[in-house]
Design a protein around this motif. Structure first.
Motif, short mmCIF file in Angstrom:
data_model
loop_
_atom_site.label_atom_id
_atom_site.label_comp_id
_atom_site.label_asym_id
_atom_site.label_seq_id
_atom_site.Cartn_x
_atom_site.Cartn_y
_atom_site.Cartn_z
N MET A 1 -4.65 1.46 -0.29
CA MET A 1 -3.50 0.89 -0.96
C MET A 1 -2.24 1.43 -0.30
SD MET A 1 -2.39 1.09 -4.98
CE MET A 1 -3.27 -0.33 -5.54
N ASN A 2 -1.32 0.54 -0.02
CA ASN A 2 -0.05 0.95 0.57
C ASN A 2 1.09 0.68 -0.41
OD1 ASN A 2 0.58 -1.80 0.79
ND2 ASN A 2 -0.19 -1.91 2.87
N LYS A 3 2.33 0.90 0.04
CA LYS A 3 3.48 0.75 -0.84
C LYS A 3 3.61 -0.68 -1.37
CE LYS A 3 8.32 2.17 -0.80
NZ LYS A 3 9.38 2.70 0.06
N ALA A 4 3.35 -1.67 -0.53
CA ALA A 4 3.42 -3.07 -0.95
C ALA A 4 2.37 -3.37 -2.02
CB ALA A 4 3.25 -4.00 0.24
N ASP A 5 1.17 -2.83 -1.84
CA ASP A 5 0.10 -3.02 -2.84
C ASP A 5 0.47 -2.35 -4.16
OD1 ASP A 5 -1.43 -4.33 -0.90
OD2 ASP A 5 -2.48 -2.49 -0.32
N LEU A 6 1.06 -1.17 -4.08
CA LEU A 6 1.49 -0.46 -5.28
C LEU A 6 2.56 -1.27 -6.01
CD1 LEU A 6 1.17 2.20 -6.86
CD2 LEU A 6 2.94 3.16 -5.42
N THR A 7 3.50 -1.82 -5.26
CA THR A 7 4.54 -2.66 -5.84
C THR A 7 3.93 -3.89 -6.52
OG1 THR A 7 6.16 -1.94 -4.19
CG2 THR A 7 6.61 -4.01 -5.31
N GLU A 8 2.98 -4.50 -5.86
CA GLU A 8 2.29 -5.68 -6.41
C GLU A 8 1.60 -5.34 -7.73
OE1 GLU A 8 0.79 -9.60 -6.54
OE2 GLU A 8 2.14 -8.79 -5.02
N GLN A 9 0.88 -4.22 -7.76
CA GLN A 9 0.17 -3.82 -8.97
C GLN A 9 1.14 -3.51 -10.12
OE1 GLN A 9 -3.22 -3.70 -9.73
NE2 GLN A 9 -3.22 -4.93 -7.87
N LEU A 10 2.25 -2.83 -9.81
CA LEU A 10 3.25 -2.54 -10.82
C LEU A 10 3.84 -3.84 -11.36
CD1 LEU A 10 4.98 -0.57 -12.45
CD2 LEU A 10 6.57 -0.50 -10.52
N SER A 11 4.11 -4.77 -10.48
CA SER A 11 4.65 -6.06 -10.86
C SER A 11 3.72 -6.79 -11.83
CB SER A 11 4.90 -6.90 -9.61
OG SER A 11 5.28 -8.21 -9.95
N LYS A 13 1.02 -5.45 -13.65
CA LYS A 13 0.69 -4.71 -14.87
C LYS A 13 1.87 -4.56 -15.83
CE LYS A 13 -3.24 -2.32 -12.98
NZ LYS A 13 -3.94 -1.07 -12.76
N ALA A 14 3.10 -4.54 -15.29
CA ALA A 14 4.28 -4.38 -16.15
C ALA A 14 5.01 -5.70 -16.35
CB ALA A 14 5.22 -3.34 -15.55
N SER A 15 4.45 -6.78 -15.83
CA SER A 15 5.07 -8.11 -15.94
C SER A 15 6.52 -8.09 -15.47
CB SER A 15 4.99 -8.63 -17.37
OG SER A 15 3.65 -8.74 -17.78
N LEU A 16 6.72 -7.53 -14.27
CA LEU A 16 8.05 -7.44 -13.68
C LEU A 16 8.14 -8.31 -12.44
CD1 LEU A 16 8.43 -3.54 -13.61
CD2 LEU A 16 9.64 -5.10 -15.12
N PRO A 17 9.34 -8.77 -12.11
CA PRO A 17 9.50 -9.44 -10.81
C PRO A 17 9.23 -8.43 -9.69
CG PRO A 17 11.45 -9.76 -12.20
CD PRO A 17 10.56 -8.77 -12.89
N LYS A 18 8.72 -8.91 -8.57
CA LYS A 18 8.37 -8.00 -7.46
C LYS A 18 9.57 -7.19 -6.97
CE LYS A 18 4.38 -10.33 -5.56
NZ LYS A 18 3.80 -11.00 -4.40
N ILE A 19 10.74 -7.80 -6.95
CA ILE A 19 11.94 -7.10 -6.48
C ILE A 19 12.22 -5.89 -7.38
CG2 ILE A 19 14.44 -7.30 -6.14
CD1 ILE A 19 13.43 -9.16 -4.23
N ARG A 20 12.12 -6.09 -8.68
CA ARG A 20 12.36 -5.00 -9.61
C ARG A 20 11.30 -3.92 -9.49
NH1 ARG A 20 13.69 -6.63 -15.66
NH2 ARG A 20 14.54 -4.66 -16.35
N ALA A 21 10.05 -4.34 -9.35
CA ALA A 21 8.95 -3.38 -9.19
C ALA A 21 9.15 -2.57 -7.91
CB ALA A 21 7.62 -4.11 -9.16
N ALA A 22 9.58 -3.23 -6.84
CA ALA A 22 9.83 -2.53 -5.57
C ALA A 22 10.95 -1.50 -5.74
CB ALA A 22 10.18 -3.53 -4.48
N ASN A 23 11.98 -1.86 -6.49
CA ASN A 23 13.07 -0.91 -6.75
C ASN A 23 12.57 0.31 -7.51
OD1 ASN A 23 15.03 -2.42 -5.46
ND2 ASN A 23 15.70 -3.45 -7.32
N TYR A 24 11.71 0.10 -8.50
CA TYR A 24 11.18 1.21 -9.27
C TYR A 24 10.30 2.12 -8.40
CZ TYR A 24 12.74 -1.18 -13.53
OH TYR A 24 13.49 -1.77 -14.52
#
Length: 92
Positions: A1-11, A13-24
């Protein structure tokens, strides 16, 4: 798993837009990096602890010509898994 995959999973699981998840994800990574740069310990309960260790200088060899070189001392990041992570890895 890389940073993009982590962002995707956060997006997801937390029902967030990818941009917001990437910021977090970036905020968390930057905060951990800033703490380690300031020589602080970062502990995330049941996950693990990030610390900085001092690696001493040593004599090494240049692989191209075999010459002996002095490798300077440096600070390195260290991660120690917490109890919860260790248990999760060894279930089964």
């Amino acid at each position: 798993m890389n940073k993009a995959d982590l962002t995707e999973q956060l997006s997801i699981k937390a029902s967030l837009p990818k941009i917001r998840a990437a910021n977090y994800v970036n905020i968390v990574m930057d905060t951990i990096q800033a703490a380690l740069t300031a020589n602080e310990k970062v502990t995330i309960s049941d996950f693990g602890t990030f610390t900085v260790s001092q690696r001493r200088q040593f004599k090494g060899h240049n692989p191209k010509n075999g010459a002996v070189i002095q490798v300077p001392s440096r600070r390195i990041p260290v991660f120690r898994a917490g109890k919860g992570l260790k248990e999760a890895l060894n279930v089964g």
